[in-house]
Design an enzyme around this catalytic site. Structure first.
Site, PDB file in Angstrom:
ATOM      1  CE1 TYR A   1       0.796   0.115   4.403  1.00  0.00           C
ATOM      2  CE2 TYR A   1      -1.443  -0.572   4.820  1.00  0.00           C
ATOM      3  CZ  TYR A   1      -0.185  -0.261   5.285  1.00  0.00           C
ATOM      4  OH  TYR A   1       0.069  -0.325   6.616  1.00  0.00           O
ATOM      5  CD  GLU A   2       0.539   6.405   1.119  1.00  0.00           C
ATOM      6  OE1 GLU A   2      -0.548   6.051   1.627  1.00  0.00           O
ATOM      7  OE2 GLU A   2       0.667   7.434   0.452  1.00  0.00           O
ATOM      8  N   GLY A   3       1.481   3.089  -2.542  1.00  0.00           N
ATOM      9  CA  GLY A   3       2.391   2.950  -3.688  1.00  0.00           C
ATOM     10  C   GLY A   3       3.217   1.692  -3.523  1.00  0.00           C
TER      11      GLY A   3
END
Lengths: 597, 597
Positions: A437-439
């Protein structure tokens, strides 16, 4: 105690790796002293270890519970969350104008590590709230700020980030959620969002959703995305809660880990449209998101460090108690497995890589602070570039380390590691989300190579490497024999990074994008190894100097040994990574043929 | 179909990496032809893909269920198990004297991969039964063989291995389970065993436990351990089932993975003593265990390959369907993520390391066959030493790869990988046990360095390296430009292995045990990389030659590309590993200080 917050190491790393004292001396942190920072860490560490950490294993078993659109968090969570917010921890990094304590990112990053090590599922909600606060502080209208920020800062309400849709994960071009102008300055939001962390829960009376959506006349792609604030309950002018908004939680996911963190599918506008307020300008939503991206990515990096440290602490404790076989040189009877060389290698690998990642995260935090607080504009610009360069490394290297260390933690436990009640397996399950997550970490690597290396015509990355070399020079100058081959191995790693960097800068200049893209992931790993080894060496040099000056703290010998272990056992992988980077696109030349068979 | 058994690749690898045709030509397998082997694989692959594979995900959710001493397996398991046994698959590697088909370990290893890829939890029971059959065939009395073997071979009954006790995991010196002579030639067994795979279940009417226990007058340590056969139901002289024996399942474990495989705590002798029969001689139980150790370890290695291949197949399929962003050189619209270079790197890493591990496992299987079946005694001795050398590498390298590949499989899925219903996470959870059981991978590494390197004064390992060099010479001689830098990178890896081997042989000769123990794990990894890269290169050379001879099969280009990818991207890590190995014990010199802080 299941988790002891490493307060002393965080403080030491802040001082000797992340330049806390220099920053104070330069006036970046006018209200801070080393003693105050240590006090804050001490208090945060105590809350994390004593109040939050005991929730971790039981909450993993209970999970978050969904029924009839409501999410019930695990037993004890409401009480601990309230105590935590009331103690001011949620407000720590926020603007004093809205009730925040205005402490720098450096201190916040250390605390984020503590919260996440004690219970990642618990800490995730506040992490998202912090992102919402940041976006609103930077971009919201005065009215929205006045209405929402104080309560988000105090933690009375929580915030969420709504980006992902089924067809739009990494690729926000594809966002379909619609926003229509209502004519009264508000908007009506319609659509579905998935993977919304803490999209619904019972910890706070209101939940403030930040939602990416597209206006009817928006241009296609990411230049047509706007950011909206959509509260669960609409807030009256006097600040009281008004009508329930047209947003609901449809379901929560059954996940590999972070069971107690509700991951929600959110439905907006089932009954005609959720009322939303624009944040920033129309069609500039992505720019608003990017404001907080560096911080959020760094925070996820700190999660990787956190889960790694917790897994390490548990493995070390088990290895010191569990007895099997006889270690070399041991007396009669079975030895603690911590005395067996192969187990020592596992434990040292866990600790060294964790501390390397911690060093990178704190260096990144310091650069973010400098980019905001340095008195000189040129210094701020340079620091911003450095922070931009380091952020993808902090995120991806640390979260990869989180998984690797948690997996080693299972291995140290042997058969017991595979049994859920031991708790080692939970860390592995929890850690596994952070590289995603978060890229995703692949996206971080591409960001590093494609957007960060070219910063300031490559002088940012060259400058970072020059700083690594300076540490190498200090190592060579050190007469401390305890360093062994640290200087030699670290120099080789930094030179490997330099070679790989030259290759990539040349490829980018020649528009050989395929070379750069193919090499991104091994390059990021190489960067992490060189930077992380440097961070450990900086701490070790400070320890060596303290020891030479007569400081008998036994932790000093440990820091030198750890830096040495990393250099001699982990940094040795650098040259091979550089070789792989410099293979470039030819490494994937016949990918289709190879995958077809 | 959720899993397609890679029949063609197994057959190709058997022929061109594991020397199937040479072995047939030399008379090792008098009843086999390449065609027959391919037919067996085809049939096994069909059963695995069509009948077993669909059980995998549902059984993970159901798990094995324990109540009142009984274990209920997942829905559908009894039927599929019976069909599988009736089709003769359980009997495949067994002695024809007891109804087995007498097929060699090479063929069995390929089939073990299929069974475990289709459902690891399902395949584990038969894997343990195979171990019991092997131990009984080699060491049991004629009466025991007559009474038990036929039904264990047919699969009408299943077998278990009872080694572990709470205080005796890796260290069997500490076994406490007691055996007393009953005076009638039988024994009474009392004690508890933990982590007993398929200790209780409902698949068969009887379960035959092989149990390590200690006689009252036994010498201490592993020289005082005996092996006993303890059936769940005592078998009458006419082969019918008699009294229920004094052994029961106390509970089953709640585990990270392989949920559908019951892991039992077994209690022997609660009501006075379970009736047991000695297998082999008193106090020689460990020797009986070692008989089957090589095979069982190889089978676990094949599990690593299996779970890796299943994870890879799923990730590739997802990556071809899921569209995000635009790949370099692609047209309008979103590209399948399989076209993005960074995802290609993940997929190629998955496939290349999986195939490398497969090559090592099949080479090891062929060496085991040769050690038993070669006409010449000297050839058998040499093959036995080679099999002994390769077995720990096959076990540890392959199971490490299993975890790494399954973790990459989660990553390829992005956020969906973290959601349990996708199935990618199950592979990671299941894979995680294999580096732990059947001797932890640390113990494999120590076995490799301490016991296998000194075999035949080091000539066994030198011989293995010489064979790798021969492949390097063939690569250099090849004019196929598709190999890129394969020859150069692989030569570097093999020379790195050679240097590290010299260092360790010297350390062992000089009794520097600490150096050897400290270096064991990186050395095993280095060995796996050199041997695995060699295996891929052998397959690729065969493909290149076939292509040069006009064979237009597109799989040939794929094999060359895969060997090249491994050499240029994975084998590049070899020199750094050698460097770490040659740091020796000094790598752990200040371990205590470093872990203390």
């Amino acid at each position: 105690m299941t988790y002891r917050a490493p307060v002393e190491d965080l403080a030491f790393t802040m001082r000797h790796v992340a330049g806390l004292e220099e920053s104070i001396a330069e006036g970046l942190y006018p209200d801070l002293s080393v003693e105050l920072v240590e006090q804050v860490l001490e208090e945060a560490g105590r809350f994390a270890s004593e109040r939050i950490a005991p929730l971790n294993a039981p909450a993993d078993r209970t999970g978050a519970h969904f029924a009839d659109g409501q999410v019930t968090t695990a037993p004890g969570w409401r009480e601990v969350y309230r105590a935590w917010a009331e103690a001011g921890w949620n407000a720590l990094p926020c603007d004093p104008e809205w009730g925040g304590q205005g402490l720098p990112t450096l201190v916040q990053t250390a605390c984020v590590e503590f919260w996440n090590a004690s219970c990642m599922s618990f800490a995730l909600g506040p992490l998202l709230t912090a992102g919402a606060v940041e976006a609103l502080t930077a971009h919201a209208s005065e009215d929205l700020k006045r209405r929402y920020l104080e309560k988000l800062v105090s933690g009375e309400w929580m915030g969420t980030m709504n980006l992902t849709e089924p067809q739009a994960g990494s690729d926000l071009n594809a966002v379909r959620t619609r926003a229509e102008r209502a004519g009264d300055g508000t908007y009506r939001i319609t659509g579905s969002k998935i993977f919304i962390t803490y999209g619904e829960h019972d910890l706070t009376d209101n939940i403030v959703h930040l939602v990416l959506a597209r206006l009817p006349d928006a241009p296609p792609g990411t230049r047509g995305i706007s950011l909206f604030l959509v509260p669960k309950f609409i807030v009256n002018d006097d600040g009281s809660l008004g009508a329930r908004n047209d947003v609901r939680c449809h379901s929560i996911e059954h996940k590999l880990g972070i069971h107690a963190s509700p991951t929600c599918t959110m439905v907006y506008g089932d009954a005609g449209g959720a009322v939303g307020w624009l944040v920033g300008e129309e069609n500039r939503g992505l720019a608003c998101m990017f404001t907080m991206m560096n911080n959020a990515r760094l925070a996820v990096g700190a999660q990787g460090v956190a889960i790694a440290d917790r897994a390490y602490q548990q493995a070390l404790s088990y290895a010191r108690e569990r007895r099997q076989g006889r270690a070399p040189g041991a007396g009669e009877g079975m030895s603690p497995i911590a005395d067996h060389p192969d187990v020592q290698r596992m434990l040292l690998t866990m600790k060294a890589t964790t501390h390397a990642a911690r060093g990178i995260c704190l260096m990144t935090a310091a650069a973010i602070d400098r980019s905001r607080l340095a008195p000189d504009a040129e210094a701020r610009r340079k620091a911003h570039e450095l922070a931009s360069l380091l952020t993808p490394v902090a995120k991806a290297f640390s979260t990869d380390i989180g998984c690797e260390v948690a997996s080693l933690g299972v291995q140290v436990h042997g058969g017991m590691g595979f049994i859920e009640e031991t708790g080692a397996a939970q860390h592995l399950r929890d850690a596994r989300i952070a590289p995603i997550y978060e890229g995703t970490n692949g996206i971080q690597a591409i960001d590093l190579v494609m957007r960060k290396l070219p910063l300031a015509d490559g002088t940012t990355v060259r400058g970072a490497i020059a700083e690594m070399r300076k540490v190498g020079t200090r190592l060579v100058a050190s007469r401390d024999e305890a360093f062994g081959a640290t200087a030699a191995r670290l120099r080789e790693a930094v030179e490997a990074l330099d070679d790989a960097t030259s290759f990539l800068l040349k490829a980018l200049a020649g528009h050989s994008l395929a070379d750069a893209l193919a090499a991104a992931t091994p390059y990021l790993r190489l960067f992490g190894i060189a930077q992380g080894g440097t961070a450990l060496a900086m701490a070790a040099l400070a320890a060596s100097e303290a020891r030479a000056a007569g400081d008998a703290n036994p932790a000093h010998a440990g820091r030198i040994a750890l830096a040495r272990f990393f250099a001699e056992n982990i940094a040795t992988g650098a040259r091979g990574l550089a070789q792989t980077v410099m293979t470039g696109a030819s490494a994937l030349a016949d990918a289709e043929a190879a995958l077809a068979g």
